[in-house]
Scaffold this motif. Structure first.
Motif, PDB file in Angstrom:
ATOM      1  N   GLU A  56      -2.219   5.905  -1.461  1.00  0.00           N
ATOM      2  CA  GLU A  56      -2.589   6.288  -2.828  1.00  0.00           C
ATOM      3  C   GLU A  56      -2.799   5.121  -3.779  1.00  0.00           C
ATOM      4  O   GLU A  56      -3.459   5.274  -4.808  1.00  0.00           O
ATOM      5  CB  GLU A  56      -1.555   7.244  -3.412  1.00  0.00           C
ATOM      6  CG  GLU A  56      -0.144   6.672  -3.524  1.00  0.00           C
ATOM      7  CD  GLU A  56       0.818   7.661  -4.156  1.00  0.00           C
ATOM      8  OE1 GLU A  56       0.352   8.704  -4.642  1.00  0.00           O
ATOM      9  OE2 GLU A  56       2.037   7.386  -4.169  1.00  0.00           O
ATOM     10  N   SER A  57      -2.233   3.945  -3.491  1.00  0.00           N
ATOM     11  CA  SER A  57      -2.447   2.803  -4.386  1.00  0.00           C
ATOM     12  C   SER A  57      -2.129   1.502  -3.666  1.00  0.00           C
ATOM     13  O   SER A  57      -1.389   1.478  -2.678  1.00  0.00           O
ATOM     14  CB  SER A  57      -1.578   2.921  -5.651  1.00  0.00           C
ATOM     15  OG  SER A  57      -0.203   2.883  -5.326  1.00  0.00           O
ATOM     16  N   ARG A  98      -1.389  -7.512  -9.036  1.00  0.00           N
ATOM     17  CA  ARG A  98      -2.497  -6.742  -9.570  1.00  0.00           C
ATOM     18  C   ARG A  98      -2.576  -5.409  -8.841  1.00  0.00           C
ATOM     19  O   ARG A  98      -2.432  -5.366  -7.611  1.00  0.00           O
ATOM     20  CB  ARG A  98      -3.825  -7.483  -9.398  1.00  0.00           C
ATOM     21  CG  ARG A  98      -5.020  -6.671  -9.905  1.00  0.00           C
ATOM     22  CD  ARG A  98      -6.337  -7.362  -9.679  1.00  0.00           C
ATOM     23  NE  ARG A  98      -7.435  -6.453  -9.972  1.00  0.00           N
ATOM     24  CZ  ARG A  98      -8.716  -6.719  -9.770  1.00  0.00           C
ATOM     25  NH1 ARG A  98      -9.072  -7.892  -9.274  1.00  0.00           N
ATOM     26  NH2 ARG A  98      -9.650  -5.835 -10.044  1.00  0.00           N
ATOM     27  N   LYS A  99      -2.816  -4.338  -9.580  1.00  0.00           N
ATOM     28  CA  LYS A  99      -3.013  -3.020  -8.981  1.00  0.00           C
ATOM     29  C   LYS A  99      -4.503  -2.764  -8.839  1.00  0.00           C
ATOM     30  O   LYS A  99      -5.262  -2.892  -9.798  1.00  0.00           O
ATOM     31  CB  LYS A  99      -2.369  -1.932  -9.838  1.00  0.00           C
ATOM     32  CG  LYS A  99      -2.504  -0.540  -9.221  1.00  0.00           C
ATOM     33  CD  LYS A  99      -1.757   0.517 -10.022  1.00  0.00           C
ATOM     34  CE  LYS A  99      -1.877   1.882  -9.360  1.00  0.00           C
ATOM     35  NZ  LYS A  99      -1.131   2.925 -10.104  1.00  0.00           N
ATOM     36  N   TYR A 100      -4.913  -2.397  -7.627  1.00  0.00           N
ATOM     37  CA  TYR A 100      -6.306  -2.093  -7.346  1.00  0.00           C
ATOM     38  C   TYR A 100      -6.510  -0.579  -7.377  1.00  0.00           C
ATOM     39  O   TYR A 100      -5.726   0.178  -6.794  1.00  0.00           O
ATOM     40  CB  TYR A 100      -6.716  -2.640  -5.975  1.00  0.00           C
ATOM     41  CG  TYR A 100      -6.837  -4.149  -5.952  1.00  0.00           C
ATOM     42  CD1 TYR A 100      -8.072  -4.764  -6.068  1.00  0.00           C
ATOM     43  CD2 TYR A 100      -5.706  -4.953  -5.819  1.00  0.00           C
ATOM     44  CE1 TYR A 100      -8.196  -6.149  -6.057  1.00  0.00           C
ATOM     45  CE2 TYR A 100      -5.805  -6.336  -5.806  1.00  0.00           C
ATOM     46  CZ  TYR A 100      -7.058  -6.925  -5.923  1.00  0.00           C
ATOM     47  OH  TYR A 100      -7.160  -8.301  -5.917  1.00  0.00           O
ATOM     48  N   GLN A 101      -7.563  -0.160  -8.021  1.00  0.00           N
ATOM     49  CA  GLN A 101      -7.878   1.253  -8.108  1.00  0.00           C
ATOM     50  C   GLN A 101      -8.565   1.720  -6.822  1.00  0.00           C
ATOM     51  O   GLN A 101      -9.110   0.918  -6.054  1.00  0.00           O
ATOM     52  CB  GLN A 101      -8.798   1.519  -9.308  1.00  0.00           C
ATOM     53  CG  GLN A 101      -8.232   1.047 -10.637  1.00  0.00           C
ATOM     54  CD  GLN A 101      -6.909   1.706 -10.987  1.00  0.00           C
ATOM     55  OE1 GLN A 101      -6.738   2.906 -10.776  1.00  0.00           O
ATOM     56  NE2 GLN A 101      -5.980   0.923 -11.527  1.00  0.00           N
ATOM     57  N   THR A 102      -8.551   3.027  -6.593  1.00  0.00           N
ATOM     58  CA  THR A 102      -9.278   3.599  -5.473  1.00  0.00           C
ATOM     59  C   THR A 102     -10.751   3.190  -5.553  1.00  0.00           C
ATOM     60  O   THR A 102     -11.349   3.190  -6.641  1.00  0.00           O
ATOM     61  CB  THR A 102      -9.154   5.131  -5.483  1.00  0.00           C
ATOM     62  OG1 THR A 102      -7.771   5.477  -5.390  1.00  0.00           O
ATOM     63  CG2 THR A 102      -9.914   5.765  -4.330  1.00  0.00           C
ATOM     64  N   ILE A 110       0.857  -1.183   0.000  1.00  0.00           N
ATOM     65  CA  ILE A 110       0.000   0.000   0.000  1.00  0.00           C
ATOM     66  C   ILE A 110       0.892   1.232   0.000  1.00  0.00           C
ATOM     67  O   ILE A 110       1.549   1.547   0.997  1.00  0.00           O
ATOM     68  CB  ILE A 110      -0.942  -0.028   1.213  1.00  0.00           C
ATOM     69  CG1 ILE A 110      -1.781  -1.319   1.184  1.00  0.00           C
ATOM     70  CG2 ILE A 110      -1.851   1.208   1.213  1.00  0.00           C
ATOM     71  CD1 ILE A 110      -2.318  -1.738   2.516  1.00  0.00           C
ATOM     72  N   TYR A 111       0.939   1.912  -1.131  1.00  0.00           N
ATOM     73  CA  TYR A 111       1.895   2.999  -1.327  1.00  0.00           C
ATOM     74  C   TYR A 111       1.384   4.301  -0.725  1.00  0.00           C
ATOM     75  O   TYR A 111       0.172   4.574  -0.695  1.00  0.00           O
ATOM     76  CB  TYR A 111       2.215   3.144  -2.810  1.00  0.00           C
ATOM     77  CG  TYR A 111       3.001   1.942  -3.314  1.00  0.00           C
ATOM     78  CD1 TYR A 111       4.376   1.908  -3.186  1.00  0.00           C
ATOM     79  CD2 TYR A 111       2.348   0.833  -3.851  1.00  0.00           C
ATOM     80  CE1 TYR A 111       5.102   0.791  -3.594  1.00  0.00           C
ATOM     81  CE2 TYR A 111       3.067  -0.277  -4.256  1.00  0.00           C
ATOM     82  CZ  TYR A 111       4.443  -0.289  -4.126  1.00  0.00           C
ATOM     83  OH  TYR A 111       5.147  -1.396  -4.512  1.00  0.00           O
ATOM     84  N   LEU A 169      -8.905   1.283  -0.767  1.00  0.00           N
ATOM     85  CA  LEU A 169      -8.477   2.647  -0.504  1.00  0.00           C
ATOM     86  C   LEU A 169      -9.602   3.586  -0.925  1.00  0.00           C
ATOM     87  O   LEU A 169     -10.322   3.308  -1.886  1.00  0.00           O
ATOM     88  CB  LEU A 169      -7.188   2.958  -1.266  1.00  0.00           C
ATOM     89  CG  LEU A 169      -6.006   2.012  -1.011  1.00  0.00           C
ATOM     90  CD1 LEU A 169      -4.757   2.543  -1.687  1.00  0.00           C
ATOM     91  CD2 LEU A 169      -5.768   1.798   0.473  1.00  0.00           C
ATOM     92  N   VAL A 170      -9.739   4.678  -0.190  1.00  0.00           N
ATOM     93  CA  VAL A 170     -10.808   5.634  -0.483  1.00  0.00           C
ATOM     94  C   VAL A 170     -10.200   6.969  -0.896  1.00  0.00           C
ATOM     95  O   VAL A 170      -8.990   7.197  -0.770  1.00  0.00           O
ATOM     96  CB  VAL A 170     -11.768   5.791   0.708  1.00  0.00           C
ATOM     97  CG1 VAL A 170     -12.548   4.496   0.919  1.00  0.00           C
ATOM     98  CG2 VAL A 170     -11.022   6.152   1.985  1.00  0.00           C
TER      99      VAL A 170
END
Length: 353
Positions: free
Chosen positions: A230-231, A244-248, A221-222, A267-268
């Motif tokens: 943020e990501s 896999r990258k998860y979007q907000t 979690i960056y 993430l919100v």
């Protein structure tokens, strides 16, 4: 980044840390080694360097089982003294005479990547393990440097891991995993002191570690420069290149080794995180702020906040959880640790406030 030191079945690369009495860049002194087997100081990139607080070298040697000693001497410096010498998490005794520091290290039975650079404080309870990387600006290396040191992201990551521990306690996840022999949640920050593990850019981890490792989901979690999340890029342990990258606002589901849902998080938009479990409440970890630490909510109702102060110069973490509902739910925890190894030496817990 090369990972060649970890790939040989014949040789091992063992790191040694020299802690200087004075911070600064002075140049690496002359170092000599001697042994009755093949070994050498390697000067490959990332294996021989100086930081403001330390000098780090790696010795390449055979993997041996018997009583195998390497003798080492280091020339004096006019600028500083060597306070401590560390190897594989242990303080090494040395003699300082005739303008040299003289000592020996035993390499018998050492396997796997060297652990000398680790400065980790580890806290465990049933189903949850939390690790604090004891970062220090005097040790920064790799992609981190003194002029761009990510102190805000370091502070944010420590707050997020402790806040996540508190939320998981409220959710009952740790007990559930432990009682059903499903593994544990591993909460980690990031380290700034290892040339061979850049751990970049700043992030924290909420990993569900399965009992046999392979297949474990490992979210990274960056964190941005303001300390906001943020990501999320999630990897699978033991399967190289799968991620896999998860979007907000996109839920990341964490499952056990049988495929059953355990938790989900997303993430919100404000830089915080929401977590839930099957049939459970939805918790929110708000974005970190220097003034308030991290606030925690349950189904949009504020339930408390957590503040963490980590004094890496003196080896002390002060943690305060303020519960808004009842005085009995608040607590203070003081964790003392060795500033160079991270080893915890004392924990004080007070829930009377």
């Amino acid at each position: 980044m090369s990972d060649f030191p970890y790939k040989s079945s014949k040789y091992r690369y063992t790191a040694i840390r020299f802690i200087k009495s004075k911070k600064g860049i002075f140049g690496i002194p002359k170092i000599n080694i001697s042994a009755d087997f093949e070994c050498e100081i390697t000067k490959e990139n990332g294996l021989y360097y100086e930081t403001y607080g330390e000098i780090v070298i790696y010795i390449k040697h055979f993997i041996l089982k018997d009583a195998c000693l390497i003798s080492i001497d280091v020339e004096d410096s006019e600028e500083y003294e060597i306070k401590y010498i560390l190897c594989e998490g242990k303080y090494i005794a040395f003699d300082h005479s005739n303008n040299k520091y003289i000592f020996q290290i035993e390499i018998s039975g050492l396997l796997g990547p060297t652990r000398t650079l680790y400065a980790h404080s580890i806290l465990r309870e049933d189903g949850i393990t939390l690790r604090v990387e004891e970062n220090d600006i005097g040790r920064c290396a790799g992609k981190y440097d003194k002029d761009t040191y990510p102190q805000t992201q370091i502070d944010a990551s420590v707050h997020y891991t402790f806040a996540a521990r508190e939320v998981l306690r409220h959710m009952g996840i740790g007990k559930y995993l432990h009682d059903n022999h499903l593994g544990y949640i591993l909460l980690l920050g990031f380290e700034t002191c290892n040339e061979l593990h850049p751990d970049y850019p700043p992030h924290w981890h909420l990993i569900f570690r399965w009992p046999y490792f392979c297949g474990s989901q490992a979210p990274h979690i960056y964190i941005d420069k303001e300390g906001k999340m943020e990501s999320n890029v999630t990897y699978i342990d033991g399967i190289s290149g799968v991620c896999r990258k998860y979007q907000t606002l996109e839920w990341c589901k964490i499952v056990d080794m049988y495929g059953a849902d355990v938790i989900a998080f997303r993430l919100v938009e404000d830089g915080g995180m929401e977590l839930t479990s099957p049939g459970g409440n939805t918790y929110k970890i708000a974005p970190y702020s220097m003034e308030d630490g991290v606030k925690v909510y349950c189904d949009e109702r504020y339930i408390g906040n957590i503040t963490v102060k980590n004094d890496t110069d003196n080896g002390q973490i002060k943690l305060l959880w303020n519960n808004s509902d009842c005085i009995q739910g608040s607590y203070k925890e003081i964790i003392e640790y060795d500033q160079y190894t991270g080893t915890i030496t004392k924990i004080e817990f007070d829930d009377s406030k």
